[in-house]
Design a protein around this motif. Structure first.
Motif, PDB file in Angstrom:
ATOM      1  N   UNK A  84       0.795  -1.228   0.000  1.00 34.33           N
ATOM      2  CA  UNK A  84       0.000   0.000   0.000  1.00 34.33           C
ATOM      3  C   UNK A  84       0.827   1.277   0.000  1.00 34.33           C
ATOM      4  N   UNK A  85       2.121   1.143  -0.201  1.00 37.58           N
ATOM      5  CA  UNK A  85       2.947   2.351  -0.240  1.00 37.58           C
ATOM      6  C   UNK A  85       2.977   3.067   1.093  1.00 37.58           C
ATOM      7  N   UNK A  86       2.548   4.342   1.111  1.00 37.69           N
ATOM      8  CA  UNK A  86       2.568   5.147   2.334  1.00 37.69           C
ATOM      9  C   UNK A  86       1.346   4.920   3.220  1.00 37.69           C
ATOM     10  N   UNK A  87       0.401   4.161   2.756  1.00 39.28           N
ATOM     11  CA  UNK A  87      -0.824   3.928   3.525  1.00 39.28           C
ATOM     12  C   UNK A  87      -0.599   2.872   4.606  1.00 39.28           C
ATOM     13  N   UNK A  88      -1.341   3.024   5.715  1.00 36.62           N
ATOM     14  CA  UNK A  88      -1.156   2.082   6.820  1.00 36.62           C
ATOM     15  C   UNK A  88      -2.505   1.714   7.436  1.00 36.62           C
ATOM     16  N   UNK A  89      -2.926   0.437   7.282  1.00 37.13           N
ATOM     17  CA  UNK A  89      -4.209   0.014   7.835  1.00 37.13           C
ATOM     18  C   UNK A  89      -4.090  -0.667   9.195  1.00 37.13           C
ATOM     19  N   UNK A 102      -9.415   0.473   9.721  1.00 39.26           N
ATOM     20  CA  UNK A 102      -9.053   1.891   9.701  1.00 39.26           C
ATOM     21  C   UNK A 102      -7.729   2.078   8.965  1.00 39.26           C
ATOM     22  N   UNK A 103      -7.750   2.870   7.911  1.00 34.07           N
ATOM     23  CA  UNK A 103      -6.548   3.090   7.117  1.00 34.07           C
ATOM     24  C   UNK A 103      -6.126   4.553   7.183  1.00 34.07           C
ATOM     25  N   UNK A 104      -4.858   4.759   7.480  1.00 28.55           N
ATOM     26  CA  UNK A 104      -4.264   6.103   7.443  1.00 28.55           C
ATOM     27  C   UNK A 104      -3.712   6.346   6.045  1.00 28.55           C
ATOM     28  N   UNK A 105      -4.093   7.475   5.449  1.00 24.34           N
ATOM     29  CA  UNK A 105      -3.622   7.835   4.118  1.00 24.34           C
ATOM     30  C   UNK A 105      -3.083   9.260   4.162  1.00 24.34           C
ATOM     31  N   UNK A 106      -1.885   9.496   3.627  1.00 21.41           N
ATOM     32  CA  UNK A 106      -1.355  10.866   3.588  1.00 21.41           C
ATOM     33  C   UNK A 106      -2.319  11.809   2.879  1.00 21.41           C
ATOM     34  N   UNK A 107      -2.496  12.988   3.411  1.00 24.59           N
ATOM     35  CA  UNK A 107      -3.426  13.954   2.845  1.00 24.59           C
ATOM     36  C   UNK A 107      -3.050  14.307   1.407  1.00 24.59           C
ATOM     37  N   UNK A 108      -1.764  14.129   1.058  1.00 17.97           N
ATOM     38  CA  UNK A 108      -1.317  14.409  -0.307  1.00 17.97           C
ATOM     39  C   UNK A 108      -1.993  13.476  -1.320  1.00 17.97           C
ATOM     40  N   UNK A 109      -2.535  12.347  -0.848  1.00 17.86           N
ATOM     41  CA  UNK A 109      -3.194  11.402  -1.743  1.00 17.86           C
ATOM     42  C   UNK A 109      -4.701  11.602  -1.799  1.00 17.86           C
ATOM     43  N   UNK A 110      -5.170  12.742  -1.331  1.00 12.48           N
ATOM     44  CA  UNK A 110      -6.614  12.970  -1.228  1.00 12.48           C
ATOM     45  C   UNK A 110      -7.326  12.847  -2.568  1.00 12.48           C
ATOM     46  N   UNK A 111      -6.755  13.400  -3.631  1.00 12.19           N
ATOM     47  CA  UNK A 111      -7.410  13.338  -4.933  1.00 12.19           C
ATOM     48  C   UNK A 111      -7.497  11.902  -5.438  1.00 12.19           C
ATOM     49  N   UNK A 112      -6.405  11.165  -5.258  1.00 10.32           N
ATOM     50  CA  UNK A 112      -6.396   9.763  -5.668  1.00 10.32           C
ATOM     51  C   UNK A 112      -7.427   8.972  -4.884  1.00 10.32           C
ATOM     52  N   UNK A 113      -7.447   9.169  -3.579  1.00 13.07           N
ATOM     53  CA  UNK A 113      -8.385   8.433  -2.728  1.00 13.07           C
ATOM     54  C   UNK A 113      -9.830   8.708  -3.131  1.00 13.07           C
ATOM     55  N   UNK A 114     -10.155   9.938  -3.392  1.00 10.16           N
ATOM     56  CA  UNK A 114     -11.543  10.297  -3.696  1.00 10.16           C
ATOM     57  C   UNK A 114     -12.014   9.769  -5.042  1.00 10.16           C
ATOM     58  N   UNK A 115     -11.074   9.396  -5.905  1.00 10.43           N
ATOM     59  CA  UNK A 115     -11.452   8.945  -7.246  1.00 10.43           C
ATOM     60  C   UNK A 115     -11.304   7.445  -7.452  1.00 10.43           C
TER      61      UNK A 115
END
Length: 290
Positions: A84-89, A102-115
């Motif tokens: 998952x790269x920088x993500x941590x569940x 519960x997964x932590x995702x860097x805020x920099x990936x917000x656009x990717x996550x939302x799509x």
């Protein structure tokens, strides 16, 4: 058992009180309008955070969610590689029966996550910085119409690997036989059944992970045929299950081929089926196969 509202209130309270958490998302069955609603549904939560290191340095921060029966952090194991790269569940099963993934995702990936997943709902956006997310739909998981090449590959893989099952049974290597039956041959059968469901529903539904919704879309006869492909740990029963799988695959694949104007490999089917039957009859001390 805590209610859905209690869990959601807790998830949002933790996020609201932690400056590192800038947004909260919800995914999975709880956002899927077509998923059955039952007590075993997970809470698939995402925290979009400014950084992850501080969370990992203090593992106790998740204790606020309740007493756990067991937890898994798949990105922090030696048995399985990180994916998952920088993500941590954090996969957490609680003493009251609830489960939170519960997964932590860097805020920099917000656009990717939302799509990336159409089963996404944004529960909190502190900075009003996330892109607009349309209403959730499971259309990404709907059965996809196969092309002729994919259909042919599925047929070939099914009939080819079925011979491995027979070989394992003749050798009295039941674990080898059942592994090939369940991990390679069965997925090809499931895929063919999935395509049949797609034809019957105009490719507008999902059969769910591991085909868990298949019963809903198959005829009672087909469903009973499918159940007959699950053997116990007995050589005779595994042989029966293998031939039951062959029969169901054949009838389903011919149905798919006829509707989509594909070529079904009748000759390959005939030759492999004869080969399987000869192996079933083959004596344990045989020196020749055919």
């Amino acid at each position: 058992m805590r209610t859905e509202q209690q869990i959601m209130d807790l998830v949002l309270k933790v996020a609201a009180q932690d400056k590192r958490i800038r947004a909260v998302g919800l995914n999975g069955s709880r956002t899927n309008p077509n998923a059955p609603k039952d007590i075993f549904r997970d809470f698939d939560i995402v925290y979009l955070v400014t950084e992850i290191d501080s969370f990992m340095k203090d593992p106790s921060w998740i204790d606020i969610f309740g007493e756990r029966i067991i937890m898994q952090t798949p990105e922090n194991t030696t048995m399985f590689p990180s994916e998952l790269g920088e993500r941590f569940p954090y996969l957490m099963l609680f003493a009251d029966g609830n489960r939170i993934d519960l997964t932590l995702i860097p805020i920099e990936e917000k656009d990717t996550y939302c799509k990336e997943d159409k089963l996404t709902i944004i529960l909190l956006d502190k900075d009003h910085s996330l892109p607009e997310v349309p209403p959730p739909t499971d259309e990404n998981y709907w059965v996809k119409r196969p092309n002729a090449e994919l259909f042919a590959d599925c047929c070939n893989e099914f009939w080819w690997v079925s011979t491995y099952v027979a070989k394992g049974l003749w050798r009295k290597e039941i674990l080898y036989a059942m592994e090939h039956l369940h991990t390679i041959v069965r997925p090809m059968l499931t895929k063919m059944l999935e395509w049949k469901v797609g034809i019957d529903t105009n490719y507008s539904v999902s059969i769910g992970k591991s085909g868990k919704y298949l019963e809903k879309y198959l005829s009672e006869n087909n469903w009973q045929e499918l159940l007959a492909t699950y053997p116990n740990g007995n050589y005779k029963e595994v042989w029966k299950a293998l031939f039951a799988m062959c029969n169901l695959f054949r009838s389903t694949a011919i149905f798919v081929a006829n509707h989509l104007e594909f070529h079904y490999p009748y000759e390959e089917d005939k030759k492999v089926t004869a080969y399987l039957k000869s192996e079933e009859r083959l004596k344990s001390d045989a020196r020749e196969i055919c």
